[in-house]
Motif scaffolding. Structure first.
Motif, PDB file in Angstrom:
ATOM      1  N   LEU A 166       6.098   8.744  -1.606  1.00 24.59           N
ATOM      2  CA  LEU A 166       5.961  10.324  -0.938  1.00 24.59           C
ATOM      3  C   LEU A 166       4.266   9.878  -0.527  1.00 24.59           C
ATOM      4  N   GLU A 167       3.604   9.357   0.556  1.00 28.15           N
ATOM      5  CA  GLU A 167       2.062   9.358   1.234  1.00 28.15           C
ATOM      6  C   GLU A 167       1.234  10.426   0.116  1.00 28.15           C
ATOM      7  N   ASN A 168       0.287  10.040  -0.154  1.00 27.97           N
ATOM      8  CA  ASN A 168      -0.737  10.655  -1.105  1.00 27.97           C
ATOM      9  C   ASN A 168       0.136  11.694  -2.216  1.00 27.97           C
ATOM     10  N   GLY A 169       0.933  11.360  -2.140  1.00 32.54           N
ATOM     11  CA  GLY A 169       1.854  11.944  -3.794  1.00 32.54           C
ATOM     12  C   GLY A 169       1.195  11.034  -5.039  1.00 32.54           C
ATOM     13  N   LEU A 170       1.625  11.635  -6.535  1.00 31.53           N
ATOM     14  CA  LEU A 170       1.051  10.499  -7.753  1.00 31.53           C
ATOM     15  C   LEU A 170       1.570   9.681  -7.693  1.00 31.53           C
ATOM     16  N   ALA A 171       1.564   8.896  -8.286  1.00 34.84           N
ATOM     17  CA  ALA A 171       2.301   7.326  -8.570  1.00 34.84           C
ATOM     18  C   ALA A 171       2.237   7.630 -10.086  1.00 34.84           C
ATOM     19  N   GLY A 172       3.783   7.679 -10.444  1.00 32.44           N
ATOM     20  CA  GLY A 172       4.133   7.728 -11.612  1.00 32.44           C
ATOM     21  C   GLY A 172       3.728   7.862 -13.183  1.00 32.44           C
ATOM     22  N   GLN A 173       2.734   6.110 -12.787  1.00 37.48           N
ATOM     23  CA  GLN A 173       2.504   6.019 -14.065  1.00 37.48           C
ATOM     24  C   GLN A 173       1.038   6.215 -14.358  1.00 37.48           C
ATOM     25  N   SER A 174       0.814   5.725 -12.825  1.00 38.32           N
ATOM     26  CA  SER A 174      -0.851   5.815 -12.971  1.00 38.32           C
ATOM     27  C   SER A 174      -0.995   6.710 -12.811  1.00 38.32           C
ATOM     28  N   GLN A 175      -0.890   7.621 -12.218  1.00 38.74           N
ATOM     29  CA  GLN A 175      -1.561   9.030 -11.395  1.00 38.74           C
ATOM     30  C   GLN A 175      -2.392   9.134 -10.788  1.00 38.74           C
ATOM     31  N   GLU A 176      -2.301   7.601  -9.873  1.00 39.51           N
ATOM     32  CA  GLU A 176      -3.076   7.688  -8.919  1.00 39.51           C
ATOM     33  C   GLU A 176      -2.656   8.232  -7.868  1.00 39.51           C
ATOM     34  N   ARG A 177      -3.260   8.021  -6.626  1.00 37.28           N
ATOM     35  CA  ARG A 177      -3.081   8.883  -5.649  1.00 37.28           C
ATOM     36  C   ARG A 177      -2.074   7.527  -4.775  1.00 37.28           C
ATOM     37  N   ILE A 178      -1.068   7.676  -3.757  1.00 40.14           N
ATOM     38  CA  ILE A 178      -0.528   6.784  -3.053  1.00 40.14           C
ATOM     39  C   ILE A 178      -0.743   7.238  -2.071  1.00 40.14           C
ATOM     40  N   THR A 179      -1.294   5.610  -1.298  1.00 35.69           N
ATOM     41  CA  THR A 179      -2.256   6.008   0.001  1.00 35.69           C
ATOM     42  C   THR A 179      -1.214   5.154   0.597  1.00 35.69           C
ATOM     43  N   ALA A 180      -1.348   5.093   2.066  1.00 31.69           N
ATOM     44  CA  ALA A 180      -0.842   4.826   3.607  1.00 31.69           C
ATOM     45  C   ALA A 180      -0.131   3.292   3.393  1.00 31.69           C
ATOM     46  N   VAL A 181      -1.342   2.909   2.958  1.00 36.28           N
ATOM     47  CA  VAL A 181      -1.453   1.389   2.577  1.00 36.28           C
ATOM     48  C   VAL A 181      -0.105   0.750   1.804  1.00 36.28           C
ATOM     49  N   ASP A 182      -0.024   1.834   1.068  1.00 36.51           N
ATOM     50  CA  ASP A 182       0.559   1.653  -0.300  1.00 36.51           C
ATOM     51  C   ASP A 182       2.373   1.760   0.345  1.00 36.51           C
ATOM     52  N   VAL A 183       2.234   2.455   0.584  1.00 33.53           N
ATOM     53  CA  VAL A 183       3.871   2.767   1.685  1.00 33.53           C
ATOM     54  C   VAL A 183       3.831   2.233   2.455  1.00 33.53           C
ATOM     55  N   ARG A 184       3.443   0.810   2.825  1.00 34.62           N
ATOM     56  CA  ARG A 184       3.538   0.072   4.023  1.00 34.62           C
ATOM     57  C   ARG A 184       3.845  -0.841   3.214  1.00 34.62           C
ATOM     58  N   ARG A 185       3.765  -1.148   2.165  1.00 35.43           N
ATOM     59  CA  ARG A 185       3.413  -2.357   0.797  1.00 35.43           C
ATOM     60  C   ARG A 185       5.451  -2.092   0.543  1.00 35.43           C
ATOM     61  N   ILE A 186       5.520  -0.932   0.399  1.00 36.90           N
ATOM     62  CA  ILE A 186       7.044  -0.925  -0.485  1.00 36.90           C
ATOM     63  C   ILE A 186       8.148  -1.024   0.764  1.00 36.90           C
ATOM     64  N   ALA A 187       7.847  -0.508   1.887  1.00 36.75           N
ATOM     65  CA  ALA A 187       8.001  -0.717   3.393  1.00 36.75           C
ATOM     66  C   ALA A 187       8.675  -1.808   3.723  1.00 36.75           C
ATOM     67  N   TRP A 188       7.812  -2.771   3.741  1.00 39.46           N
ATOM     68  CA  TRP A 188       7.598  -4.731   3.984  1.00 39.46           C
ATOM     69  C   TRP A 188       8.620  -4.786   2.781  1.00 39.46           C
ATOM     70  N   TRP A 189       8.677  -4.692   2.056  1.00 34.52           N
ATOM     71  CA  TRP A 189       9.291  -5.631   1.086  1.00 34.52           C
ATOM     72  C   TRP A 189      10.636  -4.845   0.554  1.00 34.52           C
ATOM     73  N   SER A 190      10.749  -3.339   0.864  1.00 33.29           N
ATOM     74  CA  SER A 190      12.052  -2.893   1.105  1.00 33.29           C
ATOM     75  C   SER A 190      12.671  -4.069   2.205  1.00 33.29           C
ATOM     76  N   LEU A 191      11.848  -4.110   3.209  1.00 29.70           N
ATOM     77  CA  LEU A 191      13.051  -4.852   4.485  1.00 29.70           C
ATOM     78  C   LEU A 191      13.072  -6.272   3.944  1.00 29.70           C
ATOM     79  N   LEU A 192      11.642  -6.913   3.390  1.00 29.39           N
ATOM     80  CA  LEU A 192      12.477  -8.277   3.202  1.00 29.39           C
ATOM     81  C   LEU A 192      13.293  -8.674   1.764  1.00 29.39           C
ATOM     82  N   LEU A 193      12.903  -7.747   0.937  1.00 32.63           N
ATOM     83  CA  LEU A 193      14.425  -7.816   0.275  1.00 32.63           C
ATOM     84  C   LEU A 193      15.688  -7.568   0.231  1.00 32.63           C
ATOM     85  N   THR A 194      15.660  -7.516   1.194  1.00 29.24           N
ATOM     86  CA  THR A 194      17.489  -6.327   1.764  1.00 29.24           C
ATOM     87  C   THR A 194      18.437  -7.471   2.691  1.00 29.24           C
TER      88      THR A 194
END
Length: 194
Positions: A166-194
Motif C-alpha cells: 500500500l502506497e504511503n504504508g509502512l514497509a514491514g521490516q524497515s518501517q519506511e514509507r512505501i512510495t509510489a515508485v515502490d508500488v510501481r516497481r513491485i507491480a512491474w516485478w509481479s508482471l515480469l515474474l508471472t
C-alpha cells in the motif's frame, strides 16, 4: 456498511441481507459498464471465516455467484493454508458443478500450498502478495519459492499479485514509507515474474 448492514447474520443457518447487496449492485454494475473487473472476495473479512459452517459458506458463495455472475467478475478465495481440506470441499461444492467466473486461490501473503489445488477444475489462478514485506529478500524468496516451483508445475496456473504493498504504508521490516515508485516497481516485478 455505513447503514450498519452486514452481508448476513447468524452462522447456522445464515440469513442473507439483500439490502446489503443492493447497495453493492450499483458498484458492480458501474465497474462492468466501465470495462473494469470486479474481484469479489466473498469470505474475506468474515471473522472468523473458519467458524462459518462449510454449507453456509457454500450458500453465501452460490448467492453471490447467482447475483453477480453475469458481470465481469473474478472470485478471490482467501483460504487458510492450514485447512486446505475444508477449502477444497467449499470450493468444489460452491464452484464445481456450476458456471462461474474465474476463481483465484489466495493462501495468504507468503503464498505456498498450491499443489493440493493444482488439479481442481474450479481453480483458474493462484494469488500471491508481498503486502508490506517490501525488500529484496522478499522478491528473491518469491522467485526461488512459489513462483519458481509454479514455473515447473503442471498443469501451470497463472500467478497473480492480489496483495501489492500500500502506497504511503509502512514497509514491514524497515518501517519506511512505501512510495509510489515502490508500488510501481513491485507491480512491474509481479508482471515480469508471472
Amino acid at each position: 456498511d455505513l447503514k450498519n448492514h452486514s452481508a448476513f447474520s447468524g452462522l447456522s443457518p445464515i440469513s442473507i441481507d439483500p439490502e446489503y447487496f443492493q447497495a453493492l449492485d450499483e458498484k458492480v454494475e458501474m465497474m462492468h459498464r466501465a470495462g473494469l473487473l470486479s474481484v469479489i472476495a466473498p469470505l474475506w473479512g468474515i471473522n472468523p471465516s473458519d467458524d462459518l459452517p462449510e454449507e453456509q459458506a457454500v450458500r453465501l458463495i452460490r448467492y453471490l455467484n447467482a447475483r453477480w455472475g453475469a458481470y465481469d467478475v473474478a472470485w478471490l478465495l482467501a483460504i487458510n493454508e492450514n485447512r486446505n481440506a475444508r477449502w477444497m470441499r467449499i470450493g468444489r461444492e460452491a464452484f464445481g458443478e456450476t458456471a462461474h467466473a474465474p476463481v483465484i486461490l489466495f493462501p495468504g501473503e507468503l503464498a505456498s500450498g498450491f499443489d493440493e489445488f493444482r488439479n481442481e477444475n474450479w481453480v483458474a489462478a493462484f494469488g500471491f502478495g508481498l503486502g508490506q514485506n517490501l525488500n529484496e529478500d522478499s522478491l528473491k524468496w518469491l522467485v526461488s519459492g512459489p513462483l519458481g516451483r509454479e514455473a515447473a508445475a503442471r498443469p501451470a496456473r497463472p500467478f497473480i499479485n492480489v496483495l501489492p504493498p500500500l502506497e504511503n504504508g509502512l514497509a514491514g521490516q524497515s518501517q519506511e514509507r512505501i512510495t509510489a515508485v515502490d508500488v510501481r516497481r513491485i507491480a512491474w516485478w509481479s508482471l515480469l515474474l508471472t
